[in-house]
Design an enzyme around this catalytic site. Structure first.
Site, short mmCIF file in Angstrom:
data_model
loop_
_atom_site.label_atom_id
_atom_site.label_comp_id
_atom_site.label_asym_id
_atom_site.label_seq_id
_atom_site.Cartn_x
_atom_site.Cartn_y
_atom_site.Cartn_z
N PHE A 1 6.01 10.26 6.24
CA PHE A 1 6.69 10.00 7.33
C PHE A 1 7.56 11.07 8.24
O PHE A 1 8.44 10.64 8.75
CB PHE A 1 7.88 8.87 6.85
CG PHE A 1 7.09 7.67 5.78
CD1 PHE A 1 6.15 6.87 6.44
CD2 PHE A 1 7.37 7.46 4.62
CE1 PHE A 1 5.55 5.99 5.73
CE2 PHE A 1 6.79 6.72 3.91
CZ PHE A 1 5.75 5.85 4.74
N PRO B 1 0.90 -1.15 0.09
CA PRO B 1 0.22 0.12 -0.18
C PRO B 1 0.93 1.40 0.02
O PRO B 1 1.83 1.32 0.72
CB PRO B 1 -0.82 -0.22 1.37
CG PRO B 1 -0.02 -0.85 2.19
CD PRO B 1 0.66 -1.86 1.32
N PRO B 2 0.53 2.29 -0.86
CA PRO B 2 1.29 3.56 -1.01
C PRO B 2 1.15 4.22 0.37
O PRO B 2 0.04 4.48 1.00
CB PRO B 2 0.55 4.36 -1.92
CG PRO B 2 -0.06 3.31 -2.83
CD PRO B 2 -0.57 2.27 -2.07
N CYS B 3 2.25 4.51 0.96
CA CYS B 3 2.37 5.39 2.26
C CYS B 3 3.13 6.68 2.13
O CYS B 3 4.54 6.36 1.49
CB CYS B 3 2.99 4.37 3.29
SG CYS B 3 1.84 3.27 3.96
N GLN B 4 2.93 7.75 2.26
CA GLN B 4 3.23 8.82 1.50
C GLN B 4 4.01 9.88 2.68
O GLN B 4 4.40 10.88 2.24
CB GLN B 4 2.22 9.51 0.84
CG GLN B 4 2.04 8.61 -0.42
CD GLN B 4 0.92 9.49 -1.28
OE1 GLN B 4 0.03 9.96 -0.74
NE2 GLN B 4 0.89 9.49 -2.66
#
Length: 501
Positions: A197, A192-195
């Protein structure tokens, strides 16, 4: 199936692309054999039957409509059909992926196998699925939001019914996932894309709205309740790794009167240690359902130890291994040539005049198979300035090199654009292949030839087999390849997990 009826077309562009793929597959082998494809304007009964089997028509009355849709390619298509029917021995099963009847036969066989079952979310072009199927898994369902990725996935996975490869947003399907995945699933995989942090002061960075798709992935796991989970993501996700662990450990699922939970762990793994010709770090999470952990006496930590132990035995490959036994190309010097086939600059589909198992790396990624085709080996446009920069640079040189100071377009911003131009080392693993290559390939200049890497060369670096065809516009093939999980890496992780199913 791969083809929809020509009278019921939803996407004409996609339909025409697959027709042209069929034509080229036939013509390439004819050229190899020095045979002429005789021009045909009226289909024979045998040709009509073949086109029906492909799923394009139902009866003779549809031919008129097909002719209108194909336009100038109608005669080429009929001629290719007739040539194939007269020379089937030359093609084996090479054209089966474009035949609905043949695909259905393959799907029926696959459905009756006892292989472990998997679901692939955010599947992209299918790197994870390719590795897992090579390891003996059976994909039951895959989804992605990108239409072009779905095209590629469906073409290369003929064993899976096209209706089970869904072009849809996970947010729209997670609440009714059991309509798509009715059976007990052994493993769910996905990236899943995690954008976001970077907000270090937030207590729960992973809850940032930009990471919403990750939350839906967790919901999908709850609804499917697989025995194992694999989640893949970028190194940057390390900053929220413990928060992700909390989310997995909080999962509670009641199914058939039993409550299930998950143990989870993570590792930063480098693809180069899995026999991939690339230095590519990816954060891998593994979760094991509590009953399986107890029954098999395993934990995610135990699995990672096995994975790392096996990977220690793998050979390390340099970029050179991926670039051998492939046709040398020249970069187009005229804009707008990326979709135009040419002997010097490359073709989307060409005959492979080299040994597809010419070295141990190619033999491994191609599974010791002789592959007659060369897919997606097309050089990218190169401007006069870039051509001169490519020519002057030596391997390992970047944008700060004094040899190009007089023509460097970004010389005032070298701190930002240091990697804008980089000529790859042949004797080292390739630097990470990324989706940014769809924007430009200046960070991946070929070590010997005056051009950047082609999509096929990038795919080899990602350990895709040479007959994995990437569909869609030329530049989007780079995106598909750059976003993928290296196939060999996925395969070896899958082989470890399979031992406990």
């Amino acid at each position: 199936m791969i083809f929809e009826k020509v009278t019921q077309l939803i996407n004409k562009e996609e339909f025409l692309e697959k027709i042209l793929i069929y034509i080229r597959l036939v013509e390439v082998i004819a050229k190899r054999e020095s045979l002429n494809v005789k021009e045909i304007s009226l289909p024979t009964e045998e040709a009509m039957s073949e086109i029906r089997d492909m799923g394009i028509i139902e009866g003779k009355e549809d031919i008129v409509f097909l002719k209108k849709v194909l336009g100038n390619n109608y005669t080429r298509f009929l001629s290719a059909i007739e040539f194939y029917l007269s020379h089937k021995q030359l093609y084996g099963n090479q054209l089966d992926k474009l035949n609905n009847k043949k695909r259905k036969e393959l799907q029926d066989i696959e459905a009756n196998t006892s292989k472990p079952k998997m679901v692939d979310f955010f599947a992209g072009a299918g790197g994870l699925s390719c590795g897992f199927t090579q390891a003996g898994f059976k994909v039951c369902f895959a989804n992605d939001f990108e239409d072009v990725c779905i095209r590629t996935y469906r073409y290369n996975h003929p064993e899976l019914p096209s209706k089970n490869v869904l072009n849809e947003d996970i947010r729209k399907i997670v609440s009714k996932i059991n309509e798509y995945v009715p059976e007990n699933i052994d493993i769910v995989v996905g990236g899943p894309p995690c954008q976001s942090f970077s907000s270090a002061n937030q207590r729960r960075i992973i809850d940032d709205p930009r990471n919403e798709l990750y939350k839906y992935y967790i919901e999908a796991i709850k609804n499917i309740c697989p025995k194992f989970v694999l989640m893949e993501n970028v190194r940057g996700m390390m900053s929220v790794a413990n928060q992700v662990v909390e989310d997995y450990k909080s999962i509670r699922v009641t199914k058939d009167g039993k409550e299930y939970s998950y143990d989870v762990s993570f590792r930063l793994l480098n693809a180069v240690n899995f026999g991939v010709a690339q230095s590519r770090e990816r954060l891998i999470y593994l979760a094991v359902r509590n009953d399986i952990a107890e029954l098999k006496e395993i934990s995610p930590e135990f699995l990672f130890q096995e994975i790392e132990k096996v990977s220690e035995k793998n050979p390390h490959y340099n970029l050179q291994a991926a670039l051998e036994y492939i046709k040398p190309l020249e970069a187009p010097r005229i804009k707008g040539m990326t979709e135009v086939d040419d002997e010097k600059t490359g073709m989307k589909i060409d005959y492979n005049s080299f040994d597809s198992c010419g070295n141990s790396y190619l033999s491994t990624i191609n599974q010791q198979r002789e592959i007659p085709y060369l897919f997606n080996h097309k050089a990218r446009y190169c401007s006069d300035v870039n051509f001169e920069i490519f020519r002057r640079l030596d391997q390992g040189d970047d944008a700060t090199n004094p040899k190009i100071a007089d023509i460097m377009p970004y010389s005032r911003r070298n701190g930002v654009f240091k990697d804008k131009y980089f000529k790859l080392y042949a004797d080292r693993p390739c630097r990470t292949i990324t989706a940014h290559l769809k924007m430009d390939c200046l960070s991946h200049i070929h070590p010997y030839q005056i051009r950047s890497l082609t999509p096929r060369e990038a795919a080899r670096v990602q350990s895709f087999p040479d007959d994995y065809l990437f569909l869609g516009p030329y530049l989007k093939t780079y995106m598909q390849i750059g976003n993928a999980v290296p196939v060999l890496m996925a395969k070896q992780i899958a082989e470890i997990i399979k031992k406990y199913l």
